[in-house]
Design a protein around this motif. Structure first.
Motif, PDB file in Angstrom:
ATOM      1  N   ARG A 186       0.832  -1.225   0.000  1.00 46.24           N
ATOM      2  CA  ARG A 186       0.000   0.000   0.000  1.00 46.24           C
ATOM      3  C   ARG A 186       0.862   1.269   0.000  1.00 46.24           C
ATOM      4  NH1 ARG A 186      -2.307  -4.509   0.442  1.00 46.24           N
ATOM      5  NH2 ARG A 186      -4.378  -4.780   1.377  1.00 46.24           N
ATOM      6  N   THR A 187       1.920   1.238  -0.769  1.00 46.87           N
ATOM      7  CA  THR A 187       2.818   2.377  -0.833  1.00 46.87           C
ATOM      8  C   THR A 187       3.370   2.481  -2.242  1.00 46.87           C
ATOM      9  OG1 THR A 187       4.689   3.457   0.262  1.00 46.87           O
ATOM     10  CG2 THR A 187       4.876   1.083  -0.136  1.00 46.87           C
ATOM     11  N   ASN A 188       4.089   3.549  -2.534  1.00 54.62           N
ATOM     12  CA  ASN A 188       4.718   3.670  -3.845  1.00 54.62           C
ATOM     13  C   ASN A 188       6.004   4.483  -3.747  1.00 54.62           C
ATOM     14  OD1 ASN A 188       3.756   6.372  -3.812  1.00 54.62           O
ATOM     15  ND2 ASN A 188       1.899   5.793  -4.911  1.00 54.62           N
ATOM     16  N   ILE A 189       6.720   4.557  -4.859  1.00 52.47           N
ATOM     17  CA  ILE A 189       8.076   5.087  -4.858  1.00 52.47           C
ATOM     18  C   ILE A 189       8.145   6.541  -4.412  1.00 52.47           C
ATOM     19  CG2 ILE A 189      10.044   5.662  -6.344  1.00 52.47           C
ATOM     20  CD1 ILE A 189       9.839   2.689  -5.742  1.00 52.47           C
ATOM     21  N   ILE A 190       7.266   7.380  -4.935  1.00 44.50           N
ATOM     22  CA  ILE A 190       7.311   8.805  -4.576  1.00 44.50           C
ATOM     23  C   ILE A 190       7.025   9.002  -3.098  1.00 44.50           C
ATOM     24  CG2 ILE A 190       6.169  11.035  -4.928  1.00 44.50           C
ATOM     25  CD1 ILE A 190       5.848  10.267  -7.874  1.00 44.50           C
ATOM     26  N   SER A 191       6.060   8.278  -2.582  1.00 41.94           N
ATOM     27  CA  SER A 191       5.757   8.378  -1.157  1.00 41.94           C
ATOM     28  C   SER A 191       6.955   7.966  -0.318  1.00 41.94           C
ATOM     29  CB  SER A 191       4.551   7.495  -0.821  1.00 41.94           C
ATOM     30  OG  SER A 191       4.339   7.460   0.574  1.00 41.94           O
ATOM     31  N   LEU A 192       7.574   6.833  -0.665  1.00 39.08           N
ATOM     32  CA  LEU A 192       8.663   6.303   0.149  1.00 39.08           C
ATOM     33  C   LEU A 192       9.867   7.232   0.196  1.00 39.08           C
ATOM     34  CD1 LEU A 192       8.696   2.524  -0.818  1.00 39.08           C
ATOM     35  CD2 LEU A 192       7.909   3.548   1.316  1.00 39.08           C
ATOM     36  N   ALA A 193      10.089   7.982  -0.886  1.00 43.58           N
ATOM     37  CA  ALA A 193      11.264   8.837  -0.956  1.00 43.58           C
ATOM     38  C   ALA A 193      11.064  10.202  -0.310  1.00 43.58           C
ATOM     39  CB  ALA A 193      11.672   9.029  -2.419  1.00 43.58           C
ATOM     40  N   SER A 194       9.841  10.482   0.154  1.00 45.08           N
ATOM     41  CA  SER A 194       9.557  11.789   0.742  1.00 45.08           C
ATOM     42  C   SER A 194       9.731  11.758   2.260  1.00 45.08           C
ATOM     43  CB  SER A 194       8.135  12.231   0.379  1.00 45.08           C
ATOM     44  OG  SER A 194       7.168  11.412   1.015  1.00 45.08           O
ATOM     45  N   LYS A 195       9.493  12.884   2.894  1.00 46.21           N
ATOM     46  CA  LYS A 195       9.687  12.991   4.336  1.00 46.21           C
ATOM     47  C   LYS A 195       8.573  12.275   5.106  1.00 46.21           C
ATOM     48  CE  LYS A 195      12.539  17.110   4.692  1.00 46.21           C
ATOM     49  NZ  LYS A 195      12.761  18.379   5.418  1.00 46.21           N
ATOM     50  N   PRO A 196       8.894  11.636   6.238  1.00 46.73           N
ATOM     51  CA  PRO A 196       7.871  10.980   7.063  1.00 46.73           C
ATOM     52  C   PRO A 196       6.857  11.981   7.610  1.00 46.73           C
ATOM     53  CG  PRO A 196      10.087  10.289   7.704  1.00 46.73           C
ATOM     54  CD  PRO A 196      10.254  11.456   6.774  1.00 46.73           C
TER      55      PRO A 196
END
Length: 243
Positions: A34-44
């Protein structure tokens, strides 16, 4: 002695389901869904799991992992030797809040967070943003102790087998083709950037399946697909287990 090979999964049920369907010699270390590349590379976002109101423990954990970008923390600290990646969750739309991107999964949309998180807005993915985000993910993977990355080239299927066993064609062919073109580009991009990566692509003409336990979509396949997945995975990994 436990000889099972530990693996991590970043992706969707297409890479996770085979291990629940057939006997195998693997241990799932962590599964990031339930995630993707752009989300993972951004700030928590920095939200406690107690602040996520979803009944399912797995769904709550998946949303929490996405919000706090825990995949990269895991890669840095305690990854399995092998990582399997598929990109079917790249279909998820994005929400932006400050400098954080959030994968707009069904679970996130159904949670209390849609109302609780303020100053958020839906944004469109751009190729430039995806490329730069993928670069960050690949760099962290390359710097980690992961010894092998399996890029599972899973795509949307154009046809499916209905409950009576007849072959049918999905109506949304334009959408399917658009997503598959994007996926081909993304898989190739990761393969060119990640060290020690190998493609796992099943080229036999398997279709989607209306009898799939998660329901009918172009991303839920016939059982034989998952069996073939494990056969190919064994060919790639098991010599390292038995040597």
């Amino acid at each position: 002695m436990n000889l099972k090979k530990k693996i991590d999964i970043l992706g969707s049920c297409v890479s996770r389901d085979p291990f629940a369907m057939f006997d195998h010699q693997y241990e799932i270390n962590e599964y990031f869904a339930r995630t993707n590349i752009i989300s993972l590379a951004s700030k928590p976002v920095g939200l406690s799991i107690r602040g996520i109101h979803i009944e399912s423990k797995f769904q709550r954990r998946s949303v929490y992992n996405d919000l706090n970008k825990l995949f990269l923390k895991h890669v840095d600290e305690e990854p399995a030797e092998t990582l399997i990646i598929d990109l079917l969750s790249e279909r998820l739309r994005l929400m932006k809040r400050g400098e954080s991107y959030i994968a707009l999964s069904k679970e996130f949309a159904q949670s209390n967070l849609m109302n609780d998180l303020k100053s958020k807005r839906i944004v469109e993915r751009t190729d430039e943003l995806w490329d730069s985000s993928a670069d960050k993910i690949c760099e962290r993977i390359n710097a980690s102790s992961i010894s092998k990355v399996i890029i599972h080239k899973a795509f949307w299927k154009e046809k499916y087998v209905d409950k009576e066993g007849n072959v049918q064609v999905f109506e949304n062919q334009d959408e399917i083709q658009r997503h598959n073109q994007q996926l081909e580009y993304m898989y190739t991009y990761l393969g060119n950037k990640i060290n020690n990566s190998t493609y796992l692509e099943i080229k036999e003409e398997f279709m989607a399946d209306e009898n799939h336990k998660w329901g009918l979509t172009p991303r839920h396949y016939q059982p034989a697909y998952y069996e073939r997945f494990l056969e190919q995975l064994n060919a790639l990994l098991l010599p390292a287990v038995t040597s």
